[in-house]
Design a protein around this motif. Structure first.
Motif, PDB file in Angstrom:
ATOM      1  N   UNK A  47      48.189  75.739  80.323  1.00  0.00           N
ATOM      2  CA  UNK A  47      49.212  75.079  79.220  1.00  0.00           C
ATOM      3  C   UNK A  47      48.302  75.250  77.741  1.00  0.00           C
ATOM      4  N   UNK A  48      49.169  76.012  76.887  1.00  0.00           N
ATOM      5  CA  UNK A  48      49.005  75.474  75.645  1.00  0.00           C
ATOM      6  C   UNK A  48      50.084  74.263  74.655  1.00  0.00           C
ATOM      7  N   UNK A  49      50.177  73.537  74.213  1.00  0.00           N
ATOM      8  CA  UNK A  49      51.373  73.040  73.027  1.00  0.00           C
ATOM      9  C   UNK A  49      51.221  71.526  72.982  1.00  0.00           C
ATOM     10  N   UNK A  50      51.639  70.779  72.920  1.00  0.00           N
ATOM     11  CA  UNK A  50      52.002  69.992  71.920  1.00  0.00           C
ATOM     12  C   UNK A  50      52.107  68.527  73.404  1.00  0.00           C
ATOM     13  N   UNK A  51      51.779  67.437  73.109  1.00  0.00           N
ATOM     14  CA  UNK A  51      52.638  66.537  73.799  1.00  0.00           C
ATOM     15  C   UNK A  51      52.564  65.003  72.930  1.00  0.00           C
ATOM     16  N   UNK A  52      54.027  64.496  73.019  1.00  0.00           N
ATOM     17  CA  UNK A  52      53.849  63.095  72.630  1.00  0.00           C
ATOM     18  C   UNK A  52      53.421  62.247  72.893  1.00  0.00           C
ATOM     19  N   UNK A  53      52.866  62.376  72.260  1.00  0.00           N
ATOM     20  CA  UNK A  53      51.900  60.666  71.790  1.00  0.00           C
ATOM     21  C   UNK A  53      52.480  59.086  71.771  1.00  0.00           C
ATOM     22  N   UNK A  54      52.235  58.233  72.178  1.00  0.00           N
ATOM     23  CA  UNK A  54      52.473  56.538  72.423  1.00  0.00           C
ATOM     24  C   UNK A  54      52.805  56.471  71.261  1.00  0.00           C
ATOM     25  N   UNK A  55      52.322  56.762  69.598  1.00  0.00           N
ATOM     26  CA  UNK A  55      52.268  56.956  68.476  1.00  0.00           C
ATOM     27  C   UNK A  55      52.956  57.068  67.009  1.00  0.00           C
ATOM     28  N   UNK A  56      54.060  58.171  68.786  1.00  0.00           N
ATOM     29  CA  UNK A  56      55.203  59.076  67.806  1.00  0.00           C
ATOM     30  C   UNK A  56      54.759  60.249  67.245  1.00  0.00           C
ATOM     31  N   UNK A  57      52.781  60.714  67.383  1.00  0.00           N
ATOM     32  CA  UNK A  57      52.655  61.551  66.740  1.00  0.00           C
ATOM     33  C   UNK A  57      53.001  62.774  68.201  1.00  0.00           C
ATOM     34  N   UNK A  58      52.778  64.035  67.811  1.00  0.00           N
ATOM     35  CA  UNK A  58      53.029  65.038  68.342  1.00  0.00           C
ATOM     36  C   UNK A  58      51.579  65.795  68.592  1.00  0.00           C
ATOM     37  N   UNK A  59      50.699  65.747  69.957  1.00  0.00           N
ATOM     38  CA  UNK A  59      49.281  65.667  69.820  1.00  0.00           C
ATOM     39  C   UNK A  59      48.690  67.106  70.614  1.00  0.00           C
ATOM     40  N   UNK A  60      48.340  68.449  69.977  1.00  0.00           N
ATOM     41  CA  UNK A  60      47.615  68.999  70.164  1.00  0.00           C
ATOM     42  C   UNK A  60      46.917  69.643  71.103  1.00  0.00           C
ATOM     43  N   UNK A  61      47.091  70.162  72.526  1.00  0.00           N
ATOM     44  CA  UNK A  61      46.249  69.258  73.508  1.00  0.00           C
ATOM     45  C   UNK A  61      46.270  70.992  74.584  1.00  0.00           C
ATOM     46  N   UNK A  62      45.318  71.051  75.067  1.00  0.00           N
ATOM     47  CA  UNK A  62      45.602  71.963  75.855  1.00  0.00           C
ATOM     48  C   UNK A  62      45.049  71.943  77.963  1.00  0.00           C
ATOM     49  N   UNK A  63      46.016  71.793  78.718  1.00  0.00           N
ATOM     50  CA  UNK A  63      45.749  71.532  79.988  1.00  0.00           C
ATOM     51  C   UNK A  63      44.759  72.460  81.274  1.00  0.00           C
ATOM     52  N   UNK A  64      44.480  71.980  82.199  1.00  0.00           N
ATOM     53  CA  UNK A  64      44.200  73.123  82.860  1.00  0.00           C
ATOM     54  C   UNK A  64      44.525  72.480  84.926  1.00  0.00           C
TER      55      UNK A  64
END
Length: 81
Positions: free
Chosen positions: A42-59
């Protein structure tokens, strides 16, 4: 990932964010394996606790259990934009 506000003390926050990341980026890309269960990326963003959207790849590894498909988290890799 601690630079985005995730901490060891609040590990459930990270686990919940990783599950949400997969759900938000369905269906993902299936990666057939020569042996063993397939994997899904999966590729996309994850909402971090500090409010930013972090681009991330998960497997995740696909498994079968109790008649339902289950997924087991394998890794998360921050992406550069």
């Amino acid at each position: 990932m601690s630079g985005f506000g995730f901490t060891r003390e609040a590990e459930k926050t990270l686990a919940d964010a990783l599950v949400q990341h997969a759900m938000n980026n369905l269906p993902g890309v299936v990666q057939p394996q020569p042996e063993g269960p397939n994997r899904v990326e999966f590729r996309g963003t994850v909402r971090a606790p500090d409010g930013r959207d972090m681009p991330l790849r998960t497997v995740w590894e696909v498994g079968e259990g109790d008649g339902d498909t289950t997924m087991r988290f394998l890794t998360a890799i921050p992406l550069t934009r």
